[in-house]
Scaffold this active site. Structure first.
Site, PDB file in Angstrom:
ATOM      1  N   THR A  36      34.455  40.619  41.968  1.00  7.66           N
ATOM      2  CA  THR A  36      34.832  41.800  41.183  1.00  7.66           C
ATOM      3  C   THR A  36      35.677  41.331  40.011  1.00  7.66           C
ATOM      4  O   THR A  36      36.072  40.160  39.924  1.00  7.66           O
ATOM      5  CB  THR A  36      35.656  42.798  42.024  1.00  7.66           C
ATOM      6  N   ASP A  37      35.979  42.256  39.101  1.00  5.87           N
ATOM      7  CA  ASP A  37      36.822  41.894  37.955  1.00  5.87           C
ATOM      8  C   ASP A  37      38.200  41.436  38.407  1.00  5.87           C
ATOM      9  O   ASP A  37      38.791  40.526  37.817  1.00  5.87           O
ATOM     10  CB  ASP A  37      36.959  43.087  37.003  1.00  5.87           C
ATOM     11  N   CYS A  38      38.743  42.078  39.442  1.00  3.39           N
ATOM     12  CA  CYS A  38      40.094  41.723  39.899  1.00  3.39           C
ATOM     13  C   CYS A  38      40.068  40.611  40.950  1.00  3.39           C
ATOM     14  O   CYS A  38      41.088  39.956  41.186  1.00  3.39           O
ATOM     15  CB  CYS A  38      40.827  42.949  40.433  1.00  3.39           C
ATOM     16  N   TYR A  39      38.905  40.411  41.569  1.00  2.00           N
ATOM     17  CA  TYR A  39      38.744  39.329  42.542  1.00  2.00           C
ATOM     18  C   TYR A  39      37.458  38.563  42.211  1.00  2.00           C
ATOM     19  O   TYR A  39      36.409  38.761  42.828  1.00  2.00           O
ATOM     20  CB  TYR A  39      38.654  39.884  43.972  1.00  2.00           C
TER      21      TYR A  39
END
Length: 386
Positions: free
Chosen positions: A141-144
């Site tokens: 994901t964008d944050c992970y």
């Protein structure tokens, strides 16, 4: 004036523990005390009775946090020594079930399977200080953004490791026989054909929930011995039953109460957390569990004085009836009879086999007794009774 002649509170007993004045005995020792002095005098003399059991408890496992990576990751699939853990929690948390098996295990494709390694073995390796291979994947994901991590870890490397067992400490359980002409491989062990053996799993008079049949002192917040350290009861366990047939002493005659328990895996010991490979069935985990019973009144003194000859279970056919969900008893047997080494069913003398360890159950009760006497273990007053 109260309902009982003897009335104590948790606070009063804990103050006696702190001052070193508490009188603590095991569930075996209280039997003779009540028999000789009666429940009222026994309740006046004794403050705490300790219990213990050590047996396979399949419904066990642990929440494991493996720490963040760089770049960060939200794991969606995780394996410990090739044993899958459930990763639908968040970030780098997962739940490793004791009965989960290695992805390479042939299971029962070659019957009966051996189930040499699973979640319980990983947990035993961790508490033994061994290294385990951790592998995890993510869709990113964008944050992970990280999609894959691999590392070797010990229990000390993990930020958190919480033993979380949804069903431990069964209050009573069946005695298993096999009435068919074929060997059967079950969670109650290997059962030989034509009732050639009878397997049972309980510490009898030492077993925690036998000593408080209505769970009057056991509930959310009860402090317990779990896996070699102090743990807690967090709820009633799965498959918990309170509305069951009971003997005149109040003790259930069939499987009844269970406990949901938790504790810090990092503080546990491989002596009290032992993996089991059950032939033809799967993986399980033998857990050490002990509960102190406060003697608040003479009723609790009477409950804890229950002896093996006053505790009964049902003989159930695991060869045909149990797998077909047929509820039938082939006899009611006392734990004194089971512990004698043989029972008589339908005119046939059958050797009995315990799946639980009386030696370890007795040791747990003694360890708990000493911990309370030296002031290192206080009673946890339950905040909710089941």
């Amino acid at each position: 004036m109260g309902e009982f002649k003897v009335n104590k509170t948790y606070a009063e007993i804990n103050e006696k523990i702190k001052s070193g004045k508490a009188v603590v005995v095991t569930a075996e020792e209280i039997i003779g005390i009540v028999k000789e002095n009666g429940p009222v005098e026994a309740a006046a003399q004794v403050d705490v009775v300790t219990t213990g059991t050590f047996a396979p408890m399949c419904s066990s496992g642990a929440f494991l946090n493996i720490g963040q990576s760089t770049p960060s990751v939200r794991t969606t699939k995780t394996w410990f020594n090739d044993v899958p853990a459930y990763s639908g929690v968040a970030a780098v948390d997962s739940f490793l079930g004791a009965t989960e098996v290695s992805i390479n295990d042939p299971l029962n494709k070659i019957h009966p399977g051996e189930f040499n390694y699973g979640g319980a073995h990983v947990l035993q390796d961790l508490v033994s200080g061994k290294k385990v291979e951790v592998r995890a994947e993510s869709y990113g994901t964008d944050c992970y953004p990280n999609r894959k991590i691999e590392k070797t870890m010990t229990l000390a490397d993990m930020p958190q490791a919480i033993m979380c067992n949804p069903r431990n400490g069964y209050q009573n359980y069946n005695c298993a026989i096999n009435r068919t002409d074929k060997t059967k491989y079950t969670y109650m062990g290997t059962l030989k054909p034509n009732m050639a053996n009878a397997n049972y799993c309980s510490a009898g008079q030492l077993s925690p929930l036998f000593n408080d049949p209505y769970l009057k002192t056991i509930g959310i917040g009860t402090r317990i011995f779990l896996g070699g350290t102090q743990g807690y009861v967090s709820w009633s366990g799965t498959q918990h039953k309170s509305d069951v047939q009971r003997g005149l002493n109040g003790v259930p005659l069939t499987p009844a109460g269970t406990l949901f328990v938790m504790g810090n895996l990092k503080e546990m010991s491989p002596e009290w957390l032992v993996a089991q490979s059950i032939r033809g069935y799967g993986v399980s985990l033998s857990m050490g569990l002990g509960i102190p019973i406060p003697i608040l009144n003479e009723e609790m003194a009477k409950f804890t004085a229950v002896a093996d000859e006053d505790l009964f279970t049902q003989v159930v056919d695991y060869g045909h009836d149990y797998p077909q969900a047929i509820s039938k008893s082939y006899g009611q047997i006392s734990y004194a009879e089971l512990k004698s080494g043989t029972i008589m069913i339908q005119g046939q003398e059958i050797p009995t086999v315990p799946l639980s360890s009386m030696i370890k159950a007795r040791k747990i009760a003694m360890l708990l007794k000493e911990s309370i006497k030296n002031g290192s273990f206080l009673l946890g007053e339950p905040q909710h009774i089941f």
